[in-house]
Design an enzyme around this catalytic site. Sequence first.
Site, PDB file in Angstrom:
ATOM      1  N   CYS A 142       1.960   0.798  -8.903  1.00  0.00           N
ATOM      2  CA  CYS A 142       3.077   1.263  -8.080  1.00  0.00           C
ATOM      3  C   CYS A 142       4.337   1.376  -8.928  1.00  0.00           C
ATOM      4  O   CYS A 142       5.256   2.105  -8.582  1.00  0.00           O
ATOM      5  CB  CYS A 142       3.302   0.309  -6.917  1.00  0.00           C
ATOM      6  SG  CYS A 142       3.414  -1.403  -7.445  1.00  0.00           S
TER       7      CYS A 142
ATOM      8  N   GLU B 239       5.588  -3.415   0.820  1.00  0.00           N
ATOM      9  CA  GLU B 239       5.797  -2.950  -0.551  1.00  0.00           C
ATOM     10  C   GLU B 239       4.955  -1.700  -0.723  1.00  0.00           C
ATOM     11  O   GLU B 239       3.742  -1.745  -0.521  1.00  0.00           O
ATOM     12  CB  GLU B 239       5.392  -4.020  -1.578  1.00  0.00           C
ATOM     13  CG  GLU B 239       6.384  -5.149  -1.706  1.00  0.00           C
ATOM     14  CD  GLU B 239       7.797  -4.707  -2.079  1.00  0.00           C
ATOM     15  OE1 GLU B 239       7.960  -3.635  -2.697  1.00  0.00           O
ATOM     16  OE2 GLU B 239       8.748  -5.416  -1.716  1.00  0.00           O
TER      17      GLU B 239
ATOM     18  N   GLY C 127       0.838  -1.197   0.000  1.00  0.00           N
ATOM     19  CA  GLY C 127       0.000   0.000   0.000  1.00  0.00           C
ATOM     20  C   GLY C 127       0.865   1.235   0.000  1.00  0.00           C
ATOM     21  O   GLY C 127       2.004   1.208  -0.488  1.00  0.00           O
ATOM     22  N   SER C 128       0.343   2.307   0.566  1.00  0.00           N
ATOM     23  CA  SER C 128       1.067   3.578   0.512  1.00  0.00           C
ATOM     24  C   SER C 128       2.172   3.628   1.570  1.00  0.00           C
ATOM     25  O   SER C 128       2.121   2.914   2.578  1.00  0.00           O
ATOM     26  CB  SER C 128       0.083   4.721   0.744  1.00  0.00           C
ATOM     27  OG  SER C 128      -0.492   4.592   2.028  1.00  0.00           O
TER      28      SER C 128
ATOM     29  N   GLN D   3      -9.451   9.888  -5.581  1.00  0.00           N
ATOM     30  CA  GLN D   3      -8.270   9.781  -6.451  1.00  0.00           C
ATOM     31  C   GLN D   3      -8.365  10.810  -7.581  1.00  0.00           C
ATOM     32  O   GLN D   3      -7.367  11.440  -7.945  1.00  0.00           O
ATOM     33  CB  GLN D   3      -8.156   8.362  -7.019  1.00  0.00           C
ATOM     34  CG  GLN D   3      -6.884   8.116  -7.813  1.00  0.00           C
ATOM     35  CD  GLN D   3      -5.612   8.302  -6.985  1.00  0.00           C
ATOM     36  OE1 GLN D   3      -5.472   7.757  -5.898  1.00  0.00           O
ATOM     37  NE2 GLN D   3      -4.668   9.104  -7.496  1.00  0.00           N
TER      38      GLN D   3
ATOM     39  N   GLY E 268       2.123   2.318   5.402  1.00  0.00           N
ATOM     40  CA  GLY E 268       3.104   1.250   5.591  1.00  0.00           C
ATOM     41  C   GLY E 268       4.013   1.505   6.787  1.00  0.00           C
ATOM     42  O   GLY E 268       4.305   0.594   7.565  1.00  0.00           O
TER      43      GLY E 268
END
Length: 479
Positions: free
Chosen positions: A282, A248, A226-227, A329, A231
């Site tokens: 990503c 990640e 995720g972000s 978003q 994270g």
Amino acid sequence: MSTAFANLIDGEQVDSTDRSRNINPSNLGDVIGEYARGTAADADRAVAAARRAFATWSQSSPQQRFDILDRAGTEILAKKEELGRLLAREQGKPLADGIGEAGRAGAIFKFFAGEALRITGDKLDSVRPGIDVEVTREPLGVIAAITPWNFPLAIPAWKIAPALAFGNTVVLKPAELAPGSPWALVDIVQRAGLPPGVLNLMMGPGSTIGAALASSPDVDAVSFTGSQEIGRGVAEAAVKAGSRVQLEMGGKNPLIVLDDADLKVAVNVAANGAFFQAGQRCTASSRLIVTEGIHDRFVQALVDRMKTLVVDDALKPGIDLGPVVDDRQLAKDLEYIEIGRKEGARLAWGGERLTRDTDGYYLSPALFTDTTPEMRINQEEIFGPVAAIIRAENYDEALKLANDTPFGLSSGIVTTSLKMASHFKRHAQSGLVMVNLPTAGLDYHVPFGGRKGSSYGPREQGSYAKEFYTIVKTAYVAP
Ligand code: NAD
């Protein structure tokens, strides 16, 4: 009244009065279903069920694990069109990409079915005479898998499959924006023959369920994608709870285009890497670093290509880009486009809200030129179809610019020079390096992950996944 989808705890469907509506971003009138929003107490129950199930699942034979994972893989592959359609409908990526992702999830289960049979150890002589040393891998315990919305089938698959293959039990916490695909995946894997409690699904808010899993002392390992912002907190909580953790996270991935590049290749690689799947990967290349000699020709050719990209309903055939995932978003993308303008960058093309037959979050891909490396649009992850061109004098400056970011997930170069490509492979500060290929688009049987602020802990996927999902034991034996 739309269909309701429950959580799965200890083999039982557990519904909730609190539910989230899963809305199609291509068509806001289309409600896919209502998905349970569990509580922190539900998460604790799921962890307790996984803990109980671990006692027997960790002792299951490799053959039993192979059979279940292989059966799940077969059903996912058989249903890839249906699953891909659900994915495209709830997340907004083009149908072909949704089907591709479903195929990938199936292949991942097949791969890790085989990995269950391939687990090995070492037997060595001790440095002390008459003693043998054995190094073996054992299951770790209860795994919490926390996943994002942008690959709602593939990412849960690449966490669940290795966890189960190596004898662990799992609590999956998918993103709230796209719960349909993970729900369908868990349903298939459960029906493939898993005992109750081995795999649990906990849909609901990250701030309660995700946080409860990350900080639980009964969880042995947390695998998070995720972000960066979330994270970091997950890692802190997991370390405090004594859990192993793997993160990640985001990227600000560079693509270098050198003077000697084949222009057609460069444009295809850049358009795909920067804009496909609405830039919501990503590994998307949001920074295009272009050397002087090709700069103007490249910008012109890329803008010409962008004008041909079709943005429309994810389920329509022949589209290039679907909508972005939701109103937040979309607002973020538009805000960054405004920030870029205010910072003095030139918007060469796109960045406009589009209307289509159905009401959805449509945005034309945006390209900025005349940008400088320190601009926010070149430093912060936007996670939308927005890319910026940075002009570089030569390869050396391009390499410096490529590495000048706190992220380090993927990086690419377009060149016909073997010398430059080899140098770049060696000196790019990223976990993934692409030569004459988009920065996104990966195989399922090799390791995946980044460096610097993009990742933390061991690699995911391929045979490297065992580093995270097993624990090593060293036994000394005097016969
Ligand atoms: P996010 O960080 O908002 O959410 C990820 C997951 O964490 C979700 O399941 C969410 O519910 C959960 N969560 C939220 N708050 C939490 C908390 N306090 N504690 C524990 N869990 C919590 O990310 P997103 O918006 O779903 O996904 C987009 C991000 O994911 C981008 O930054 C993208 O780069 C990144 N991403 C990285 C990779 C990779 O492999 N490097 C792959 C895909 C996406």
